[in-house]
Design a protein around this motif. Structure first.
Motif, PDB file in Angstrom:
ATOM      1  N   VAL A 114     -25.315 -10.033  -4.147  1.00 32.35           N
ATOM      2  CA  VAL A 114     -24.962  -8.628  -4.328  1.00 32.35           C
ATOM      3  C   VAL A 114     -24.265  -8.498  -5.671  1.00 32.35           C
ATOM      4  O   VAL A 114     -23.355  -9.275  -5.976  1.00 32.35           O
ATOM      5  CB  VAL A 114     -24.035  -8.145  -3.195  1.00 32.35           C
ATOM      6  CG1 VAL A 114     -23.625  -6.699  -3.410  1.00 32.35           C
ATOM      7  CG2 VAL A 114     -24.694  -8.329  -1.839  1.00 32.35           C
ATOM      8  N   GLY A 115     -24.703  -7.539  -6.488  1.00 35.02           N
ATOM      9  CA  GLY A 115     -24.049  -7.351  -7.775  1.00 35.02           C
ATOM     10  C   GLY A 115     -24.779  -6.370  -8.651  1.00 35.02           C
ATOM     11  O   GLY A 115     -25.729  -5.719  -8.233  1.00 35.02           O
ATOM     12  N   GLU A 116     -24.309  -6.292  -9.865  1.00 37.59           N
ATOM     13  CA  GLU A 116     -24.903  -5.419 -10.868  1.00 37.59           C
ATOM     14  C   GLU A 116     -25.892  -6.219 -11.709  1.00 37.59           C
ATOM     15  O   GLU A 116     -26.166  -7.379 -11.425  1.00 37.59           O
ATOM     16  CB  GLU A 116     -23.794  -4.830 -11.741  1.00 37.59           C
ATOM     17  CG  GLU A 116     -22.812  -3.952 -10.988  1.00 37.59           C
ATOM     18  CD  GLU A 116     -23.446  -2.701 -10.414  1.00 37.59           C
ATOM     19  OE1 GLU A 116     -24.307  -2.096 -11.092  1.00 37.59           O
ATOM     20  OE2 GLU A 116     -23.097  -2.331  -9.282  1.00 37.59           O
ATOM     21  N   TRP A 117     -26.337  -5.643 -12.786  1.00 35.80           N
ATOM     22  CA  TRP A 117     -27.360  -6.225 -13.637  1.00 35.80           C
ATOM     23  C   TRP A 117     -27.048  -7.662 -14.041  1.00 35.80           C
ATOM     24  O   TRP A 117     -27.868  -8.546 -13.907  1.00 35.80           O
ATOM     25  CB  TRP A 117     -27.542  -5.337 -14.865  1.00 35.80           C
ATOM     26  CG  TRP A 117     -28.473  -5.910 -15.875  1.00 35.80           C
ATOM     27  CD1 TRP A 117     -29.823  -6.047 -15.738  1.00 35.80           C
ATOM     28  CD2 TRP A 117     -28.133  -6.444 -17.141  1.00 35.80           C
ATOM     29  NE1 TRP A 117     -30.351  -6.626 -16.854  1.00 35.80           N
ATOM     30  CE2 TRP A 117     -29.327  -6.881 -17.747  1.00 35.80           C
ATOM     31  CE3 TRP A 117     -26.959  -6.601 -17.840  1.00 35.80           C
ATOM     32  CZ2 TRP A 117     -29.360  -7.452 -18.998  1.00 35.80           C
ATOM     33  CZ3 TRP A 117     -26.996  -7.161 -19.090  1.00 35.80           C
ATOM     34  CH2 TRP A 117     -28.188  -7.577 -19.656  1.00 35.80           C
ATOM     35  N   ASN A 118     -25.846  -7.948 -14.525  1.00 37.16           N
ATOM     36  CA  ASN A 118     -25.527  -9.301 -14.990  1.00 37.16           C
ATOM     37  C   ASN A 118     -24.233  -9.849 -14.377  1.00 37.16           C
ATOM     38  O   ASN A 118     -23.636 -10.763 -14.918  1.00 37.16           O
ATOM     39  CB  ASN A 118     -25.445  -9.332 -16.519  1.00 37.16           C
ATOM     40  CG  ASN A 118     -24.321  -8.456 -17.053  1.00 37.16           C
ATOM     41  OD1 ASN A 118     -23.741  -7.681 -16.315  1.00 37.16           O
ATOM     42  ND2 ASN A 118     -24.034  -8.583 -18.326  1.00 37.16           N
ATOM     43  N   THR A 119     -23.797  -9.269 -13.260  1.00 41.01           N
ATOM     44  CA  THR A 119     -22.564  -9.695 -12.616  1.00 41.01           C
ATOM     45  C   THR A 119     -22.785  -9.872 -11.117  1.00 41.01           C
ATOM     46  O   THR A 119     -23.224  -8.943 -10.443  1.00 41.01           O
ATOM     47  CB  THR A 119     -21.435  -8.662 -12.829  1.00 41.01           C
ATOM     48  OG1 THR A 119     -21.270  -8.436 -14.221  1.00 41.01           O
ATOM     49  CG2 THR A 119     -20.143  -9.144 -12.241  1.00 41.01           C
ATOM     50  N   GLN A 175     -21.292 -10.051  -7.528  1.00 33.83           N
ATOM     51  CA  GLN A 175     -20.091  -9.634  -6.814  1.00 33.83           C
ATOM     52  C   GLN A 175     -19.862 -10.478  -5.564  1.00 33.83           C
ATOM     53  O   GLN A 175     -18.735 -10.775  -5.209  1.00 33.83           O
ATOM     54  CB  GLN A 175     -20.173  -8.167  -6.433  1.00 33.83           C
ATOM     55  CG  GLN A 175     -20.169  -7.260  -7.646  1.00 33.83           C
ATOM     56  CD  GLN A 175     -20.412  -5.816  -7.281  1.00 33.83           C
ATOM     57  OE1 GLN A 175     -20.986  -5.508  -6.252  1.00 33.83           O
ATOM     58  NE2 GLN A 175     -19.984  -4.920  -8.157  1.00 33.83           N
TER      59      GLN A 175
END
Length: 71
Positions: A5-10, A12
């Motif tokens: 689960v996360g954003e484009w390059n992070t 979470q």
């Protein structure tokens, strides 16, 4: 099995599932898959409570090691 689960390059969070074929006979597995069991490899049943305890302890060590590399 895993899920990230996360954003484009992070990242979470990570959800990780682990399957261990422990006290099963080979015939109980899907023979189409290249798998084995601890019973087959060790020639005896394993204590499932001890197995899960050891797996979790080793995972904790690895997580702590990864956390320490970030600092």
């Amino acid at each position: 099995m895993g899920e990230v689960v996360g954003e484009w390059n992070t990242v979470q969070s990570i959800i990780l599932g682990i399957g261990i074929n422990a006290n099963l006979k080979r015939e109980q597995l899907n023979l189409e898959l290249p798998a084995t069991t601890l019973l087959e490899q060790l020639g005896k049943e394993v204590n499932l409570n001890k197995l899960v305890s050891e797996v979790l302890l080793e995972m904790e060590k690895e997580i702590l090691s990864l956390e320490n590399k970030d600092t």
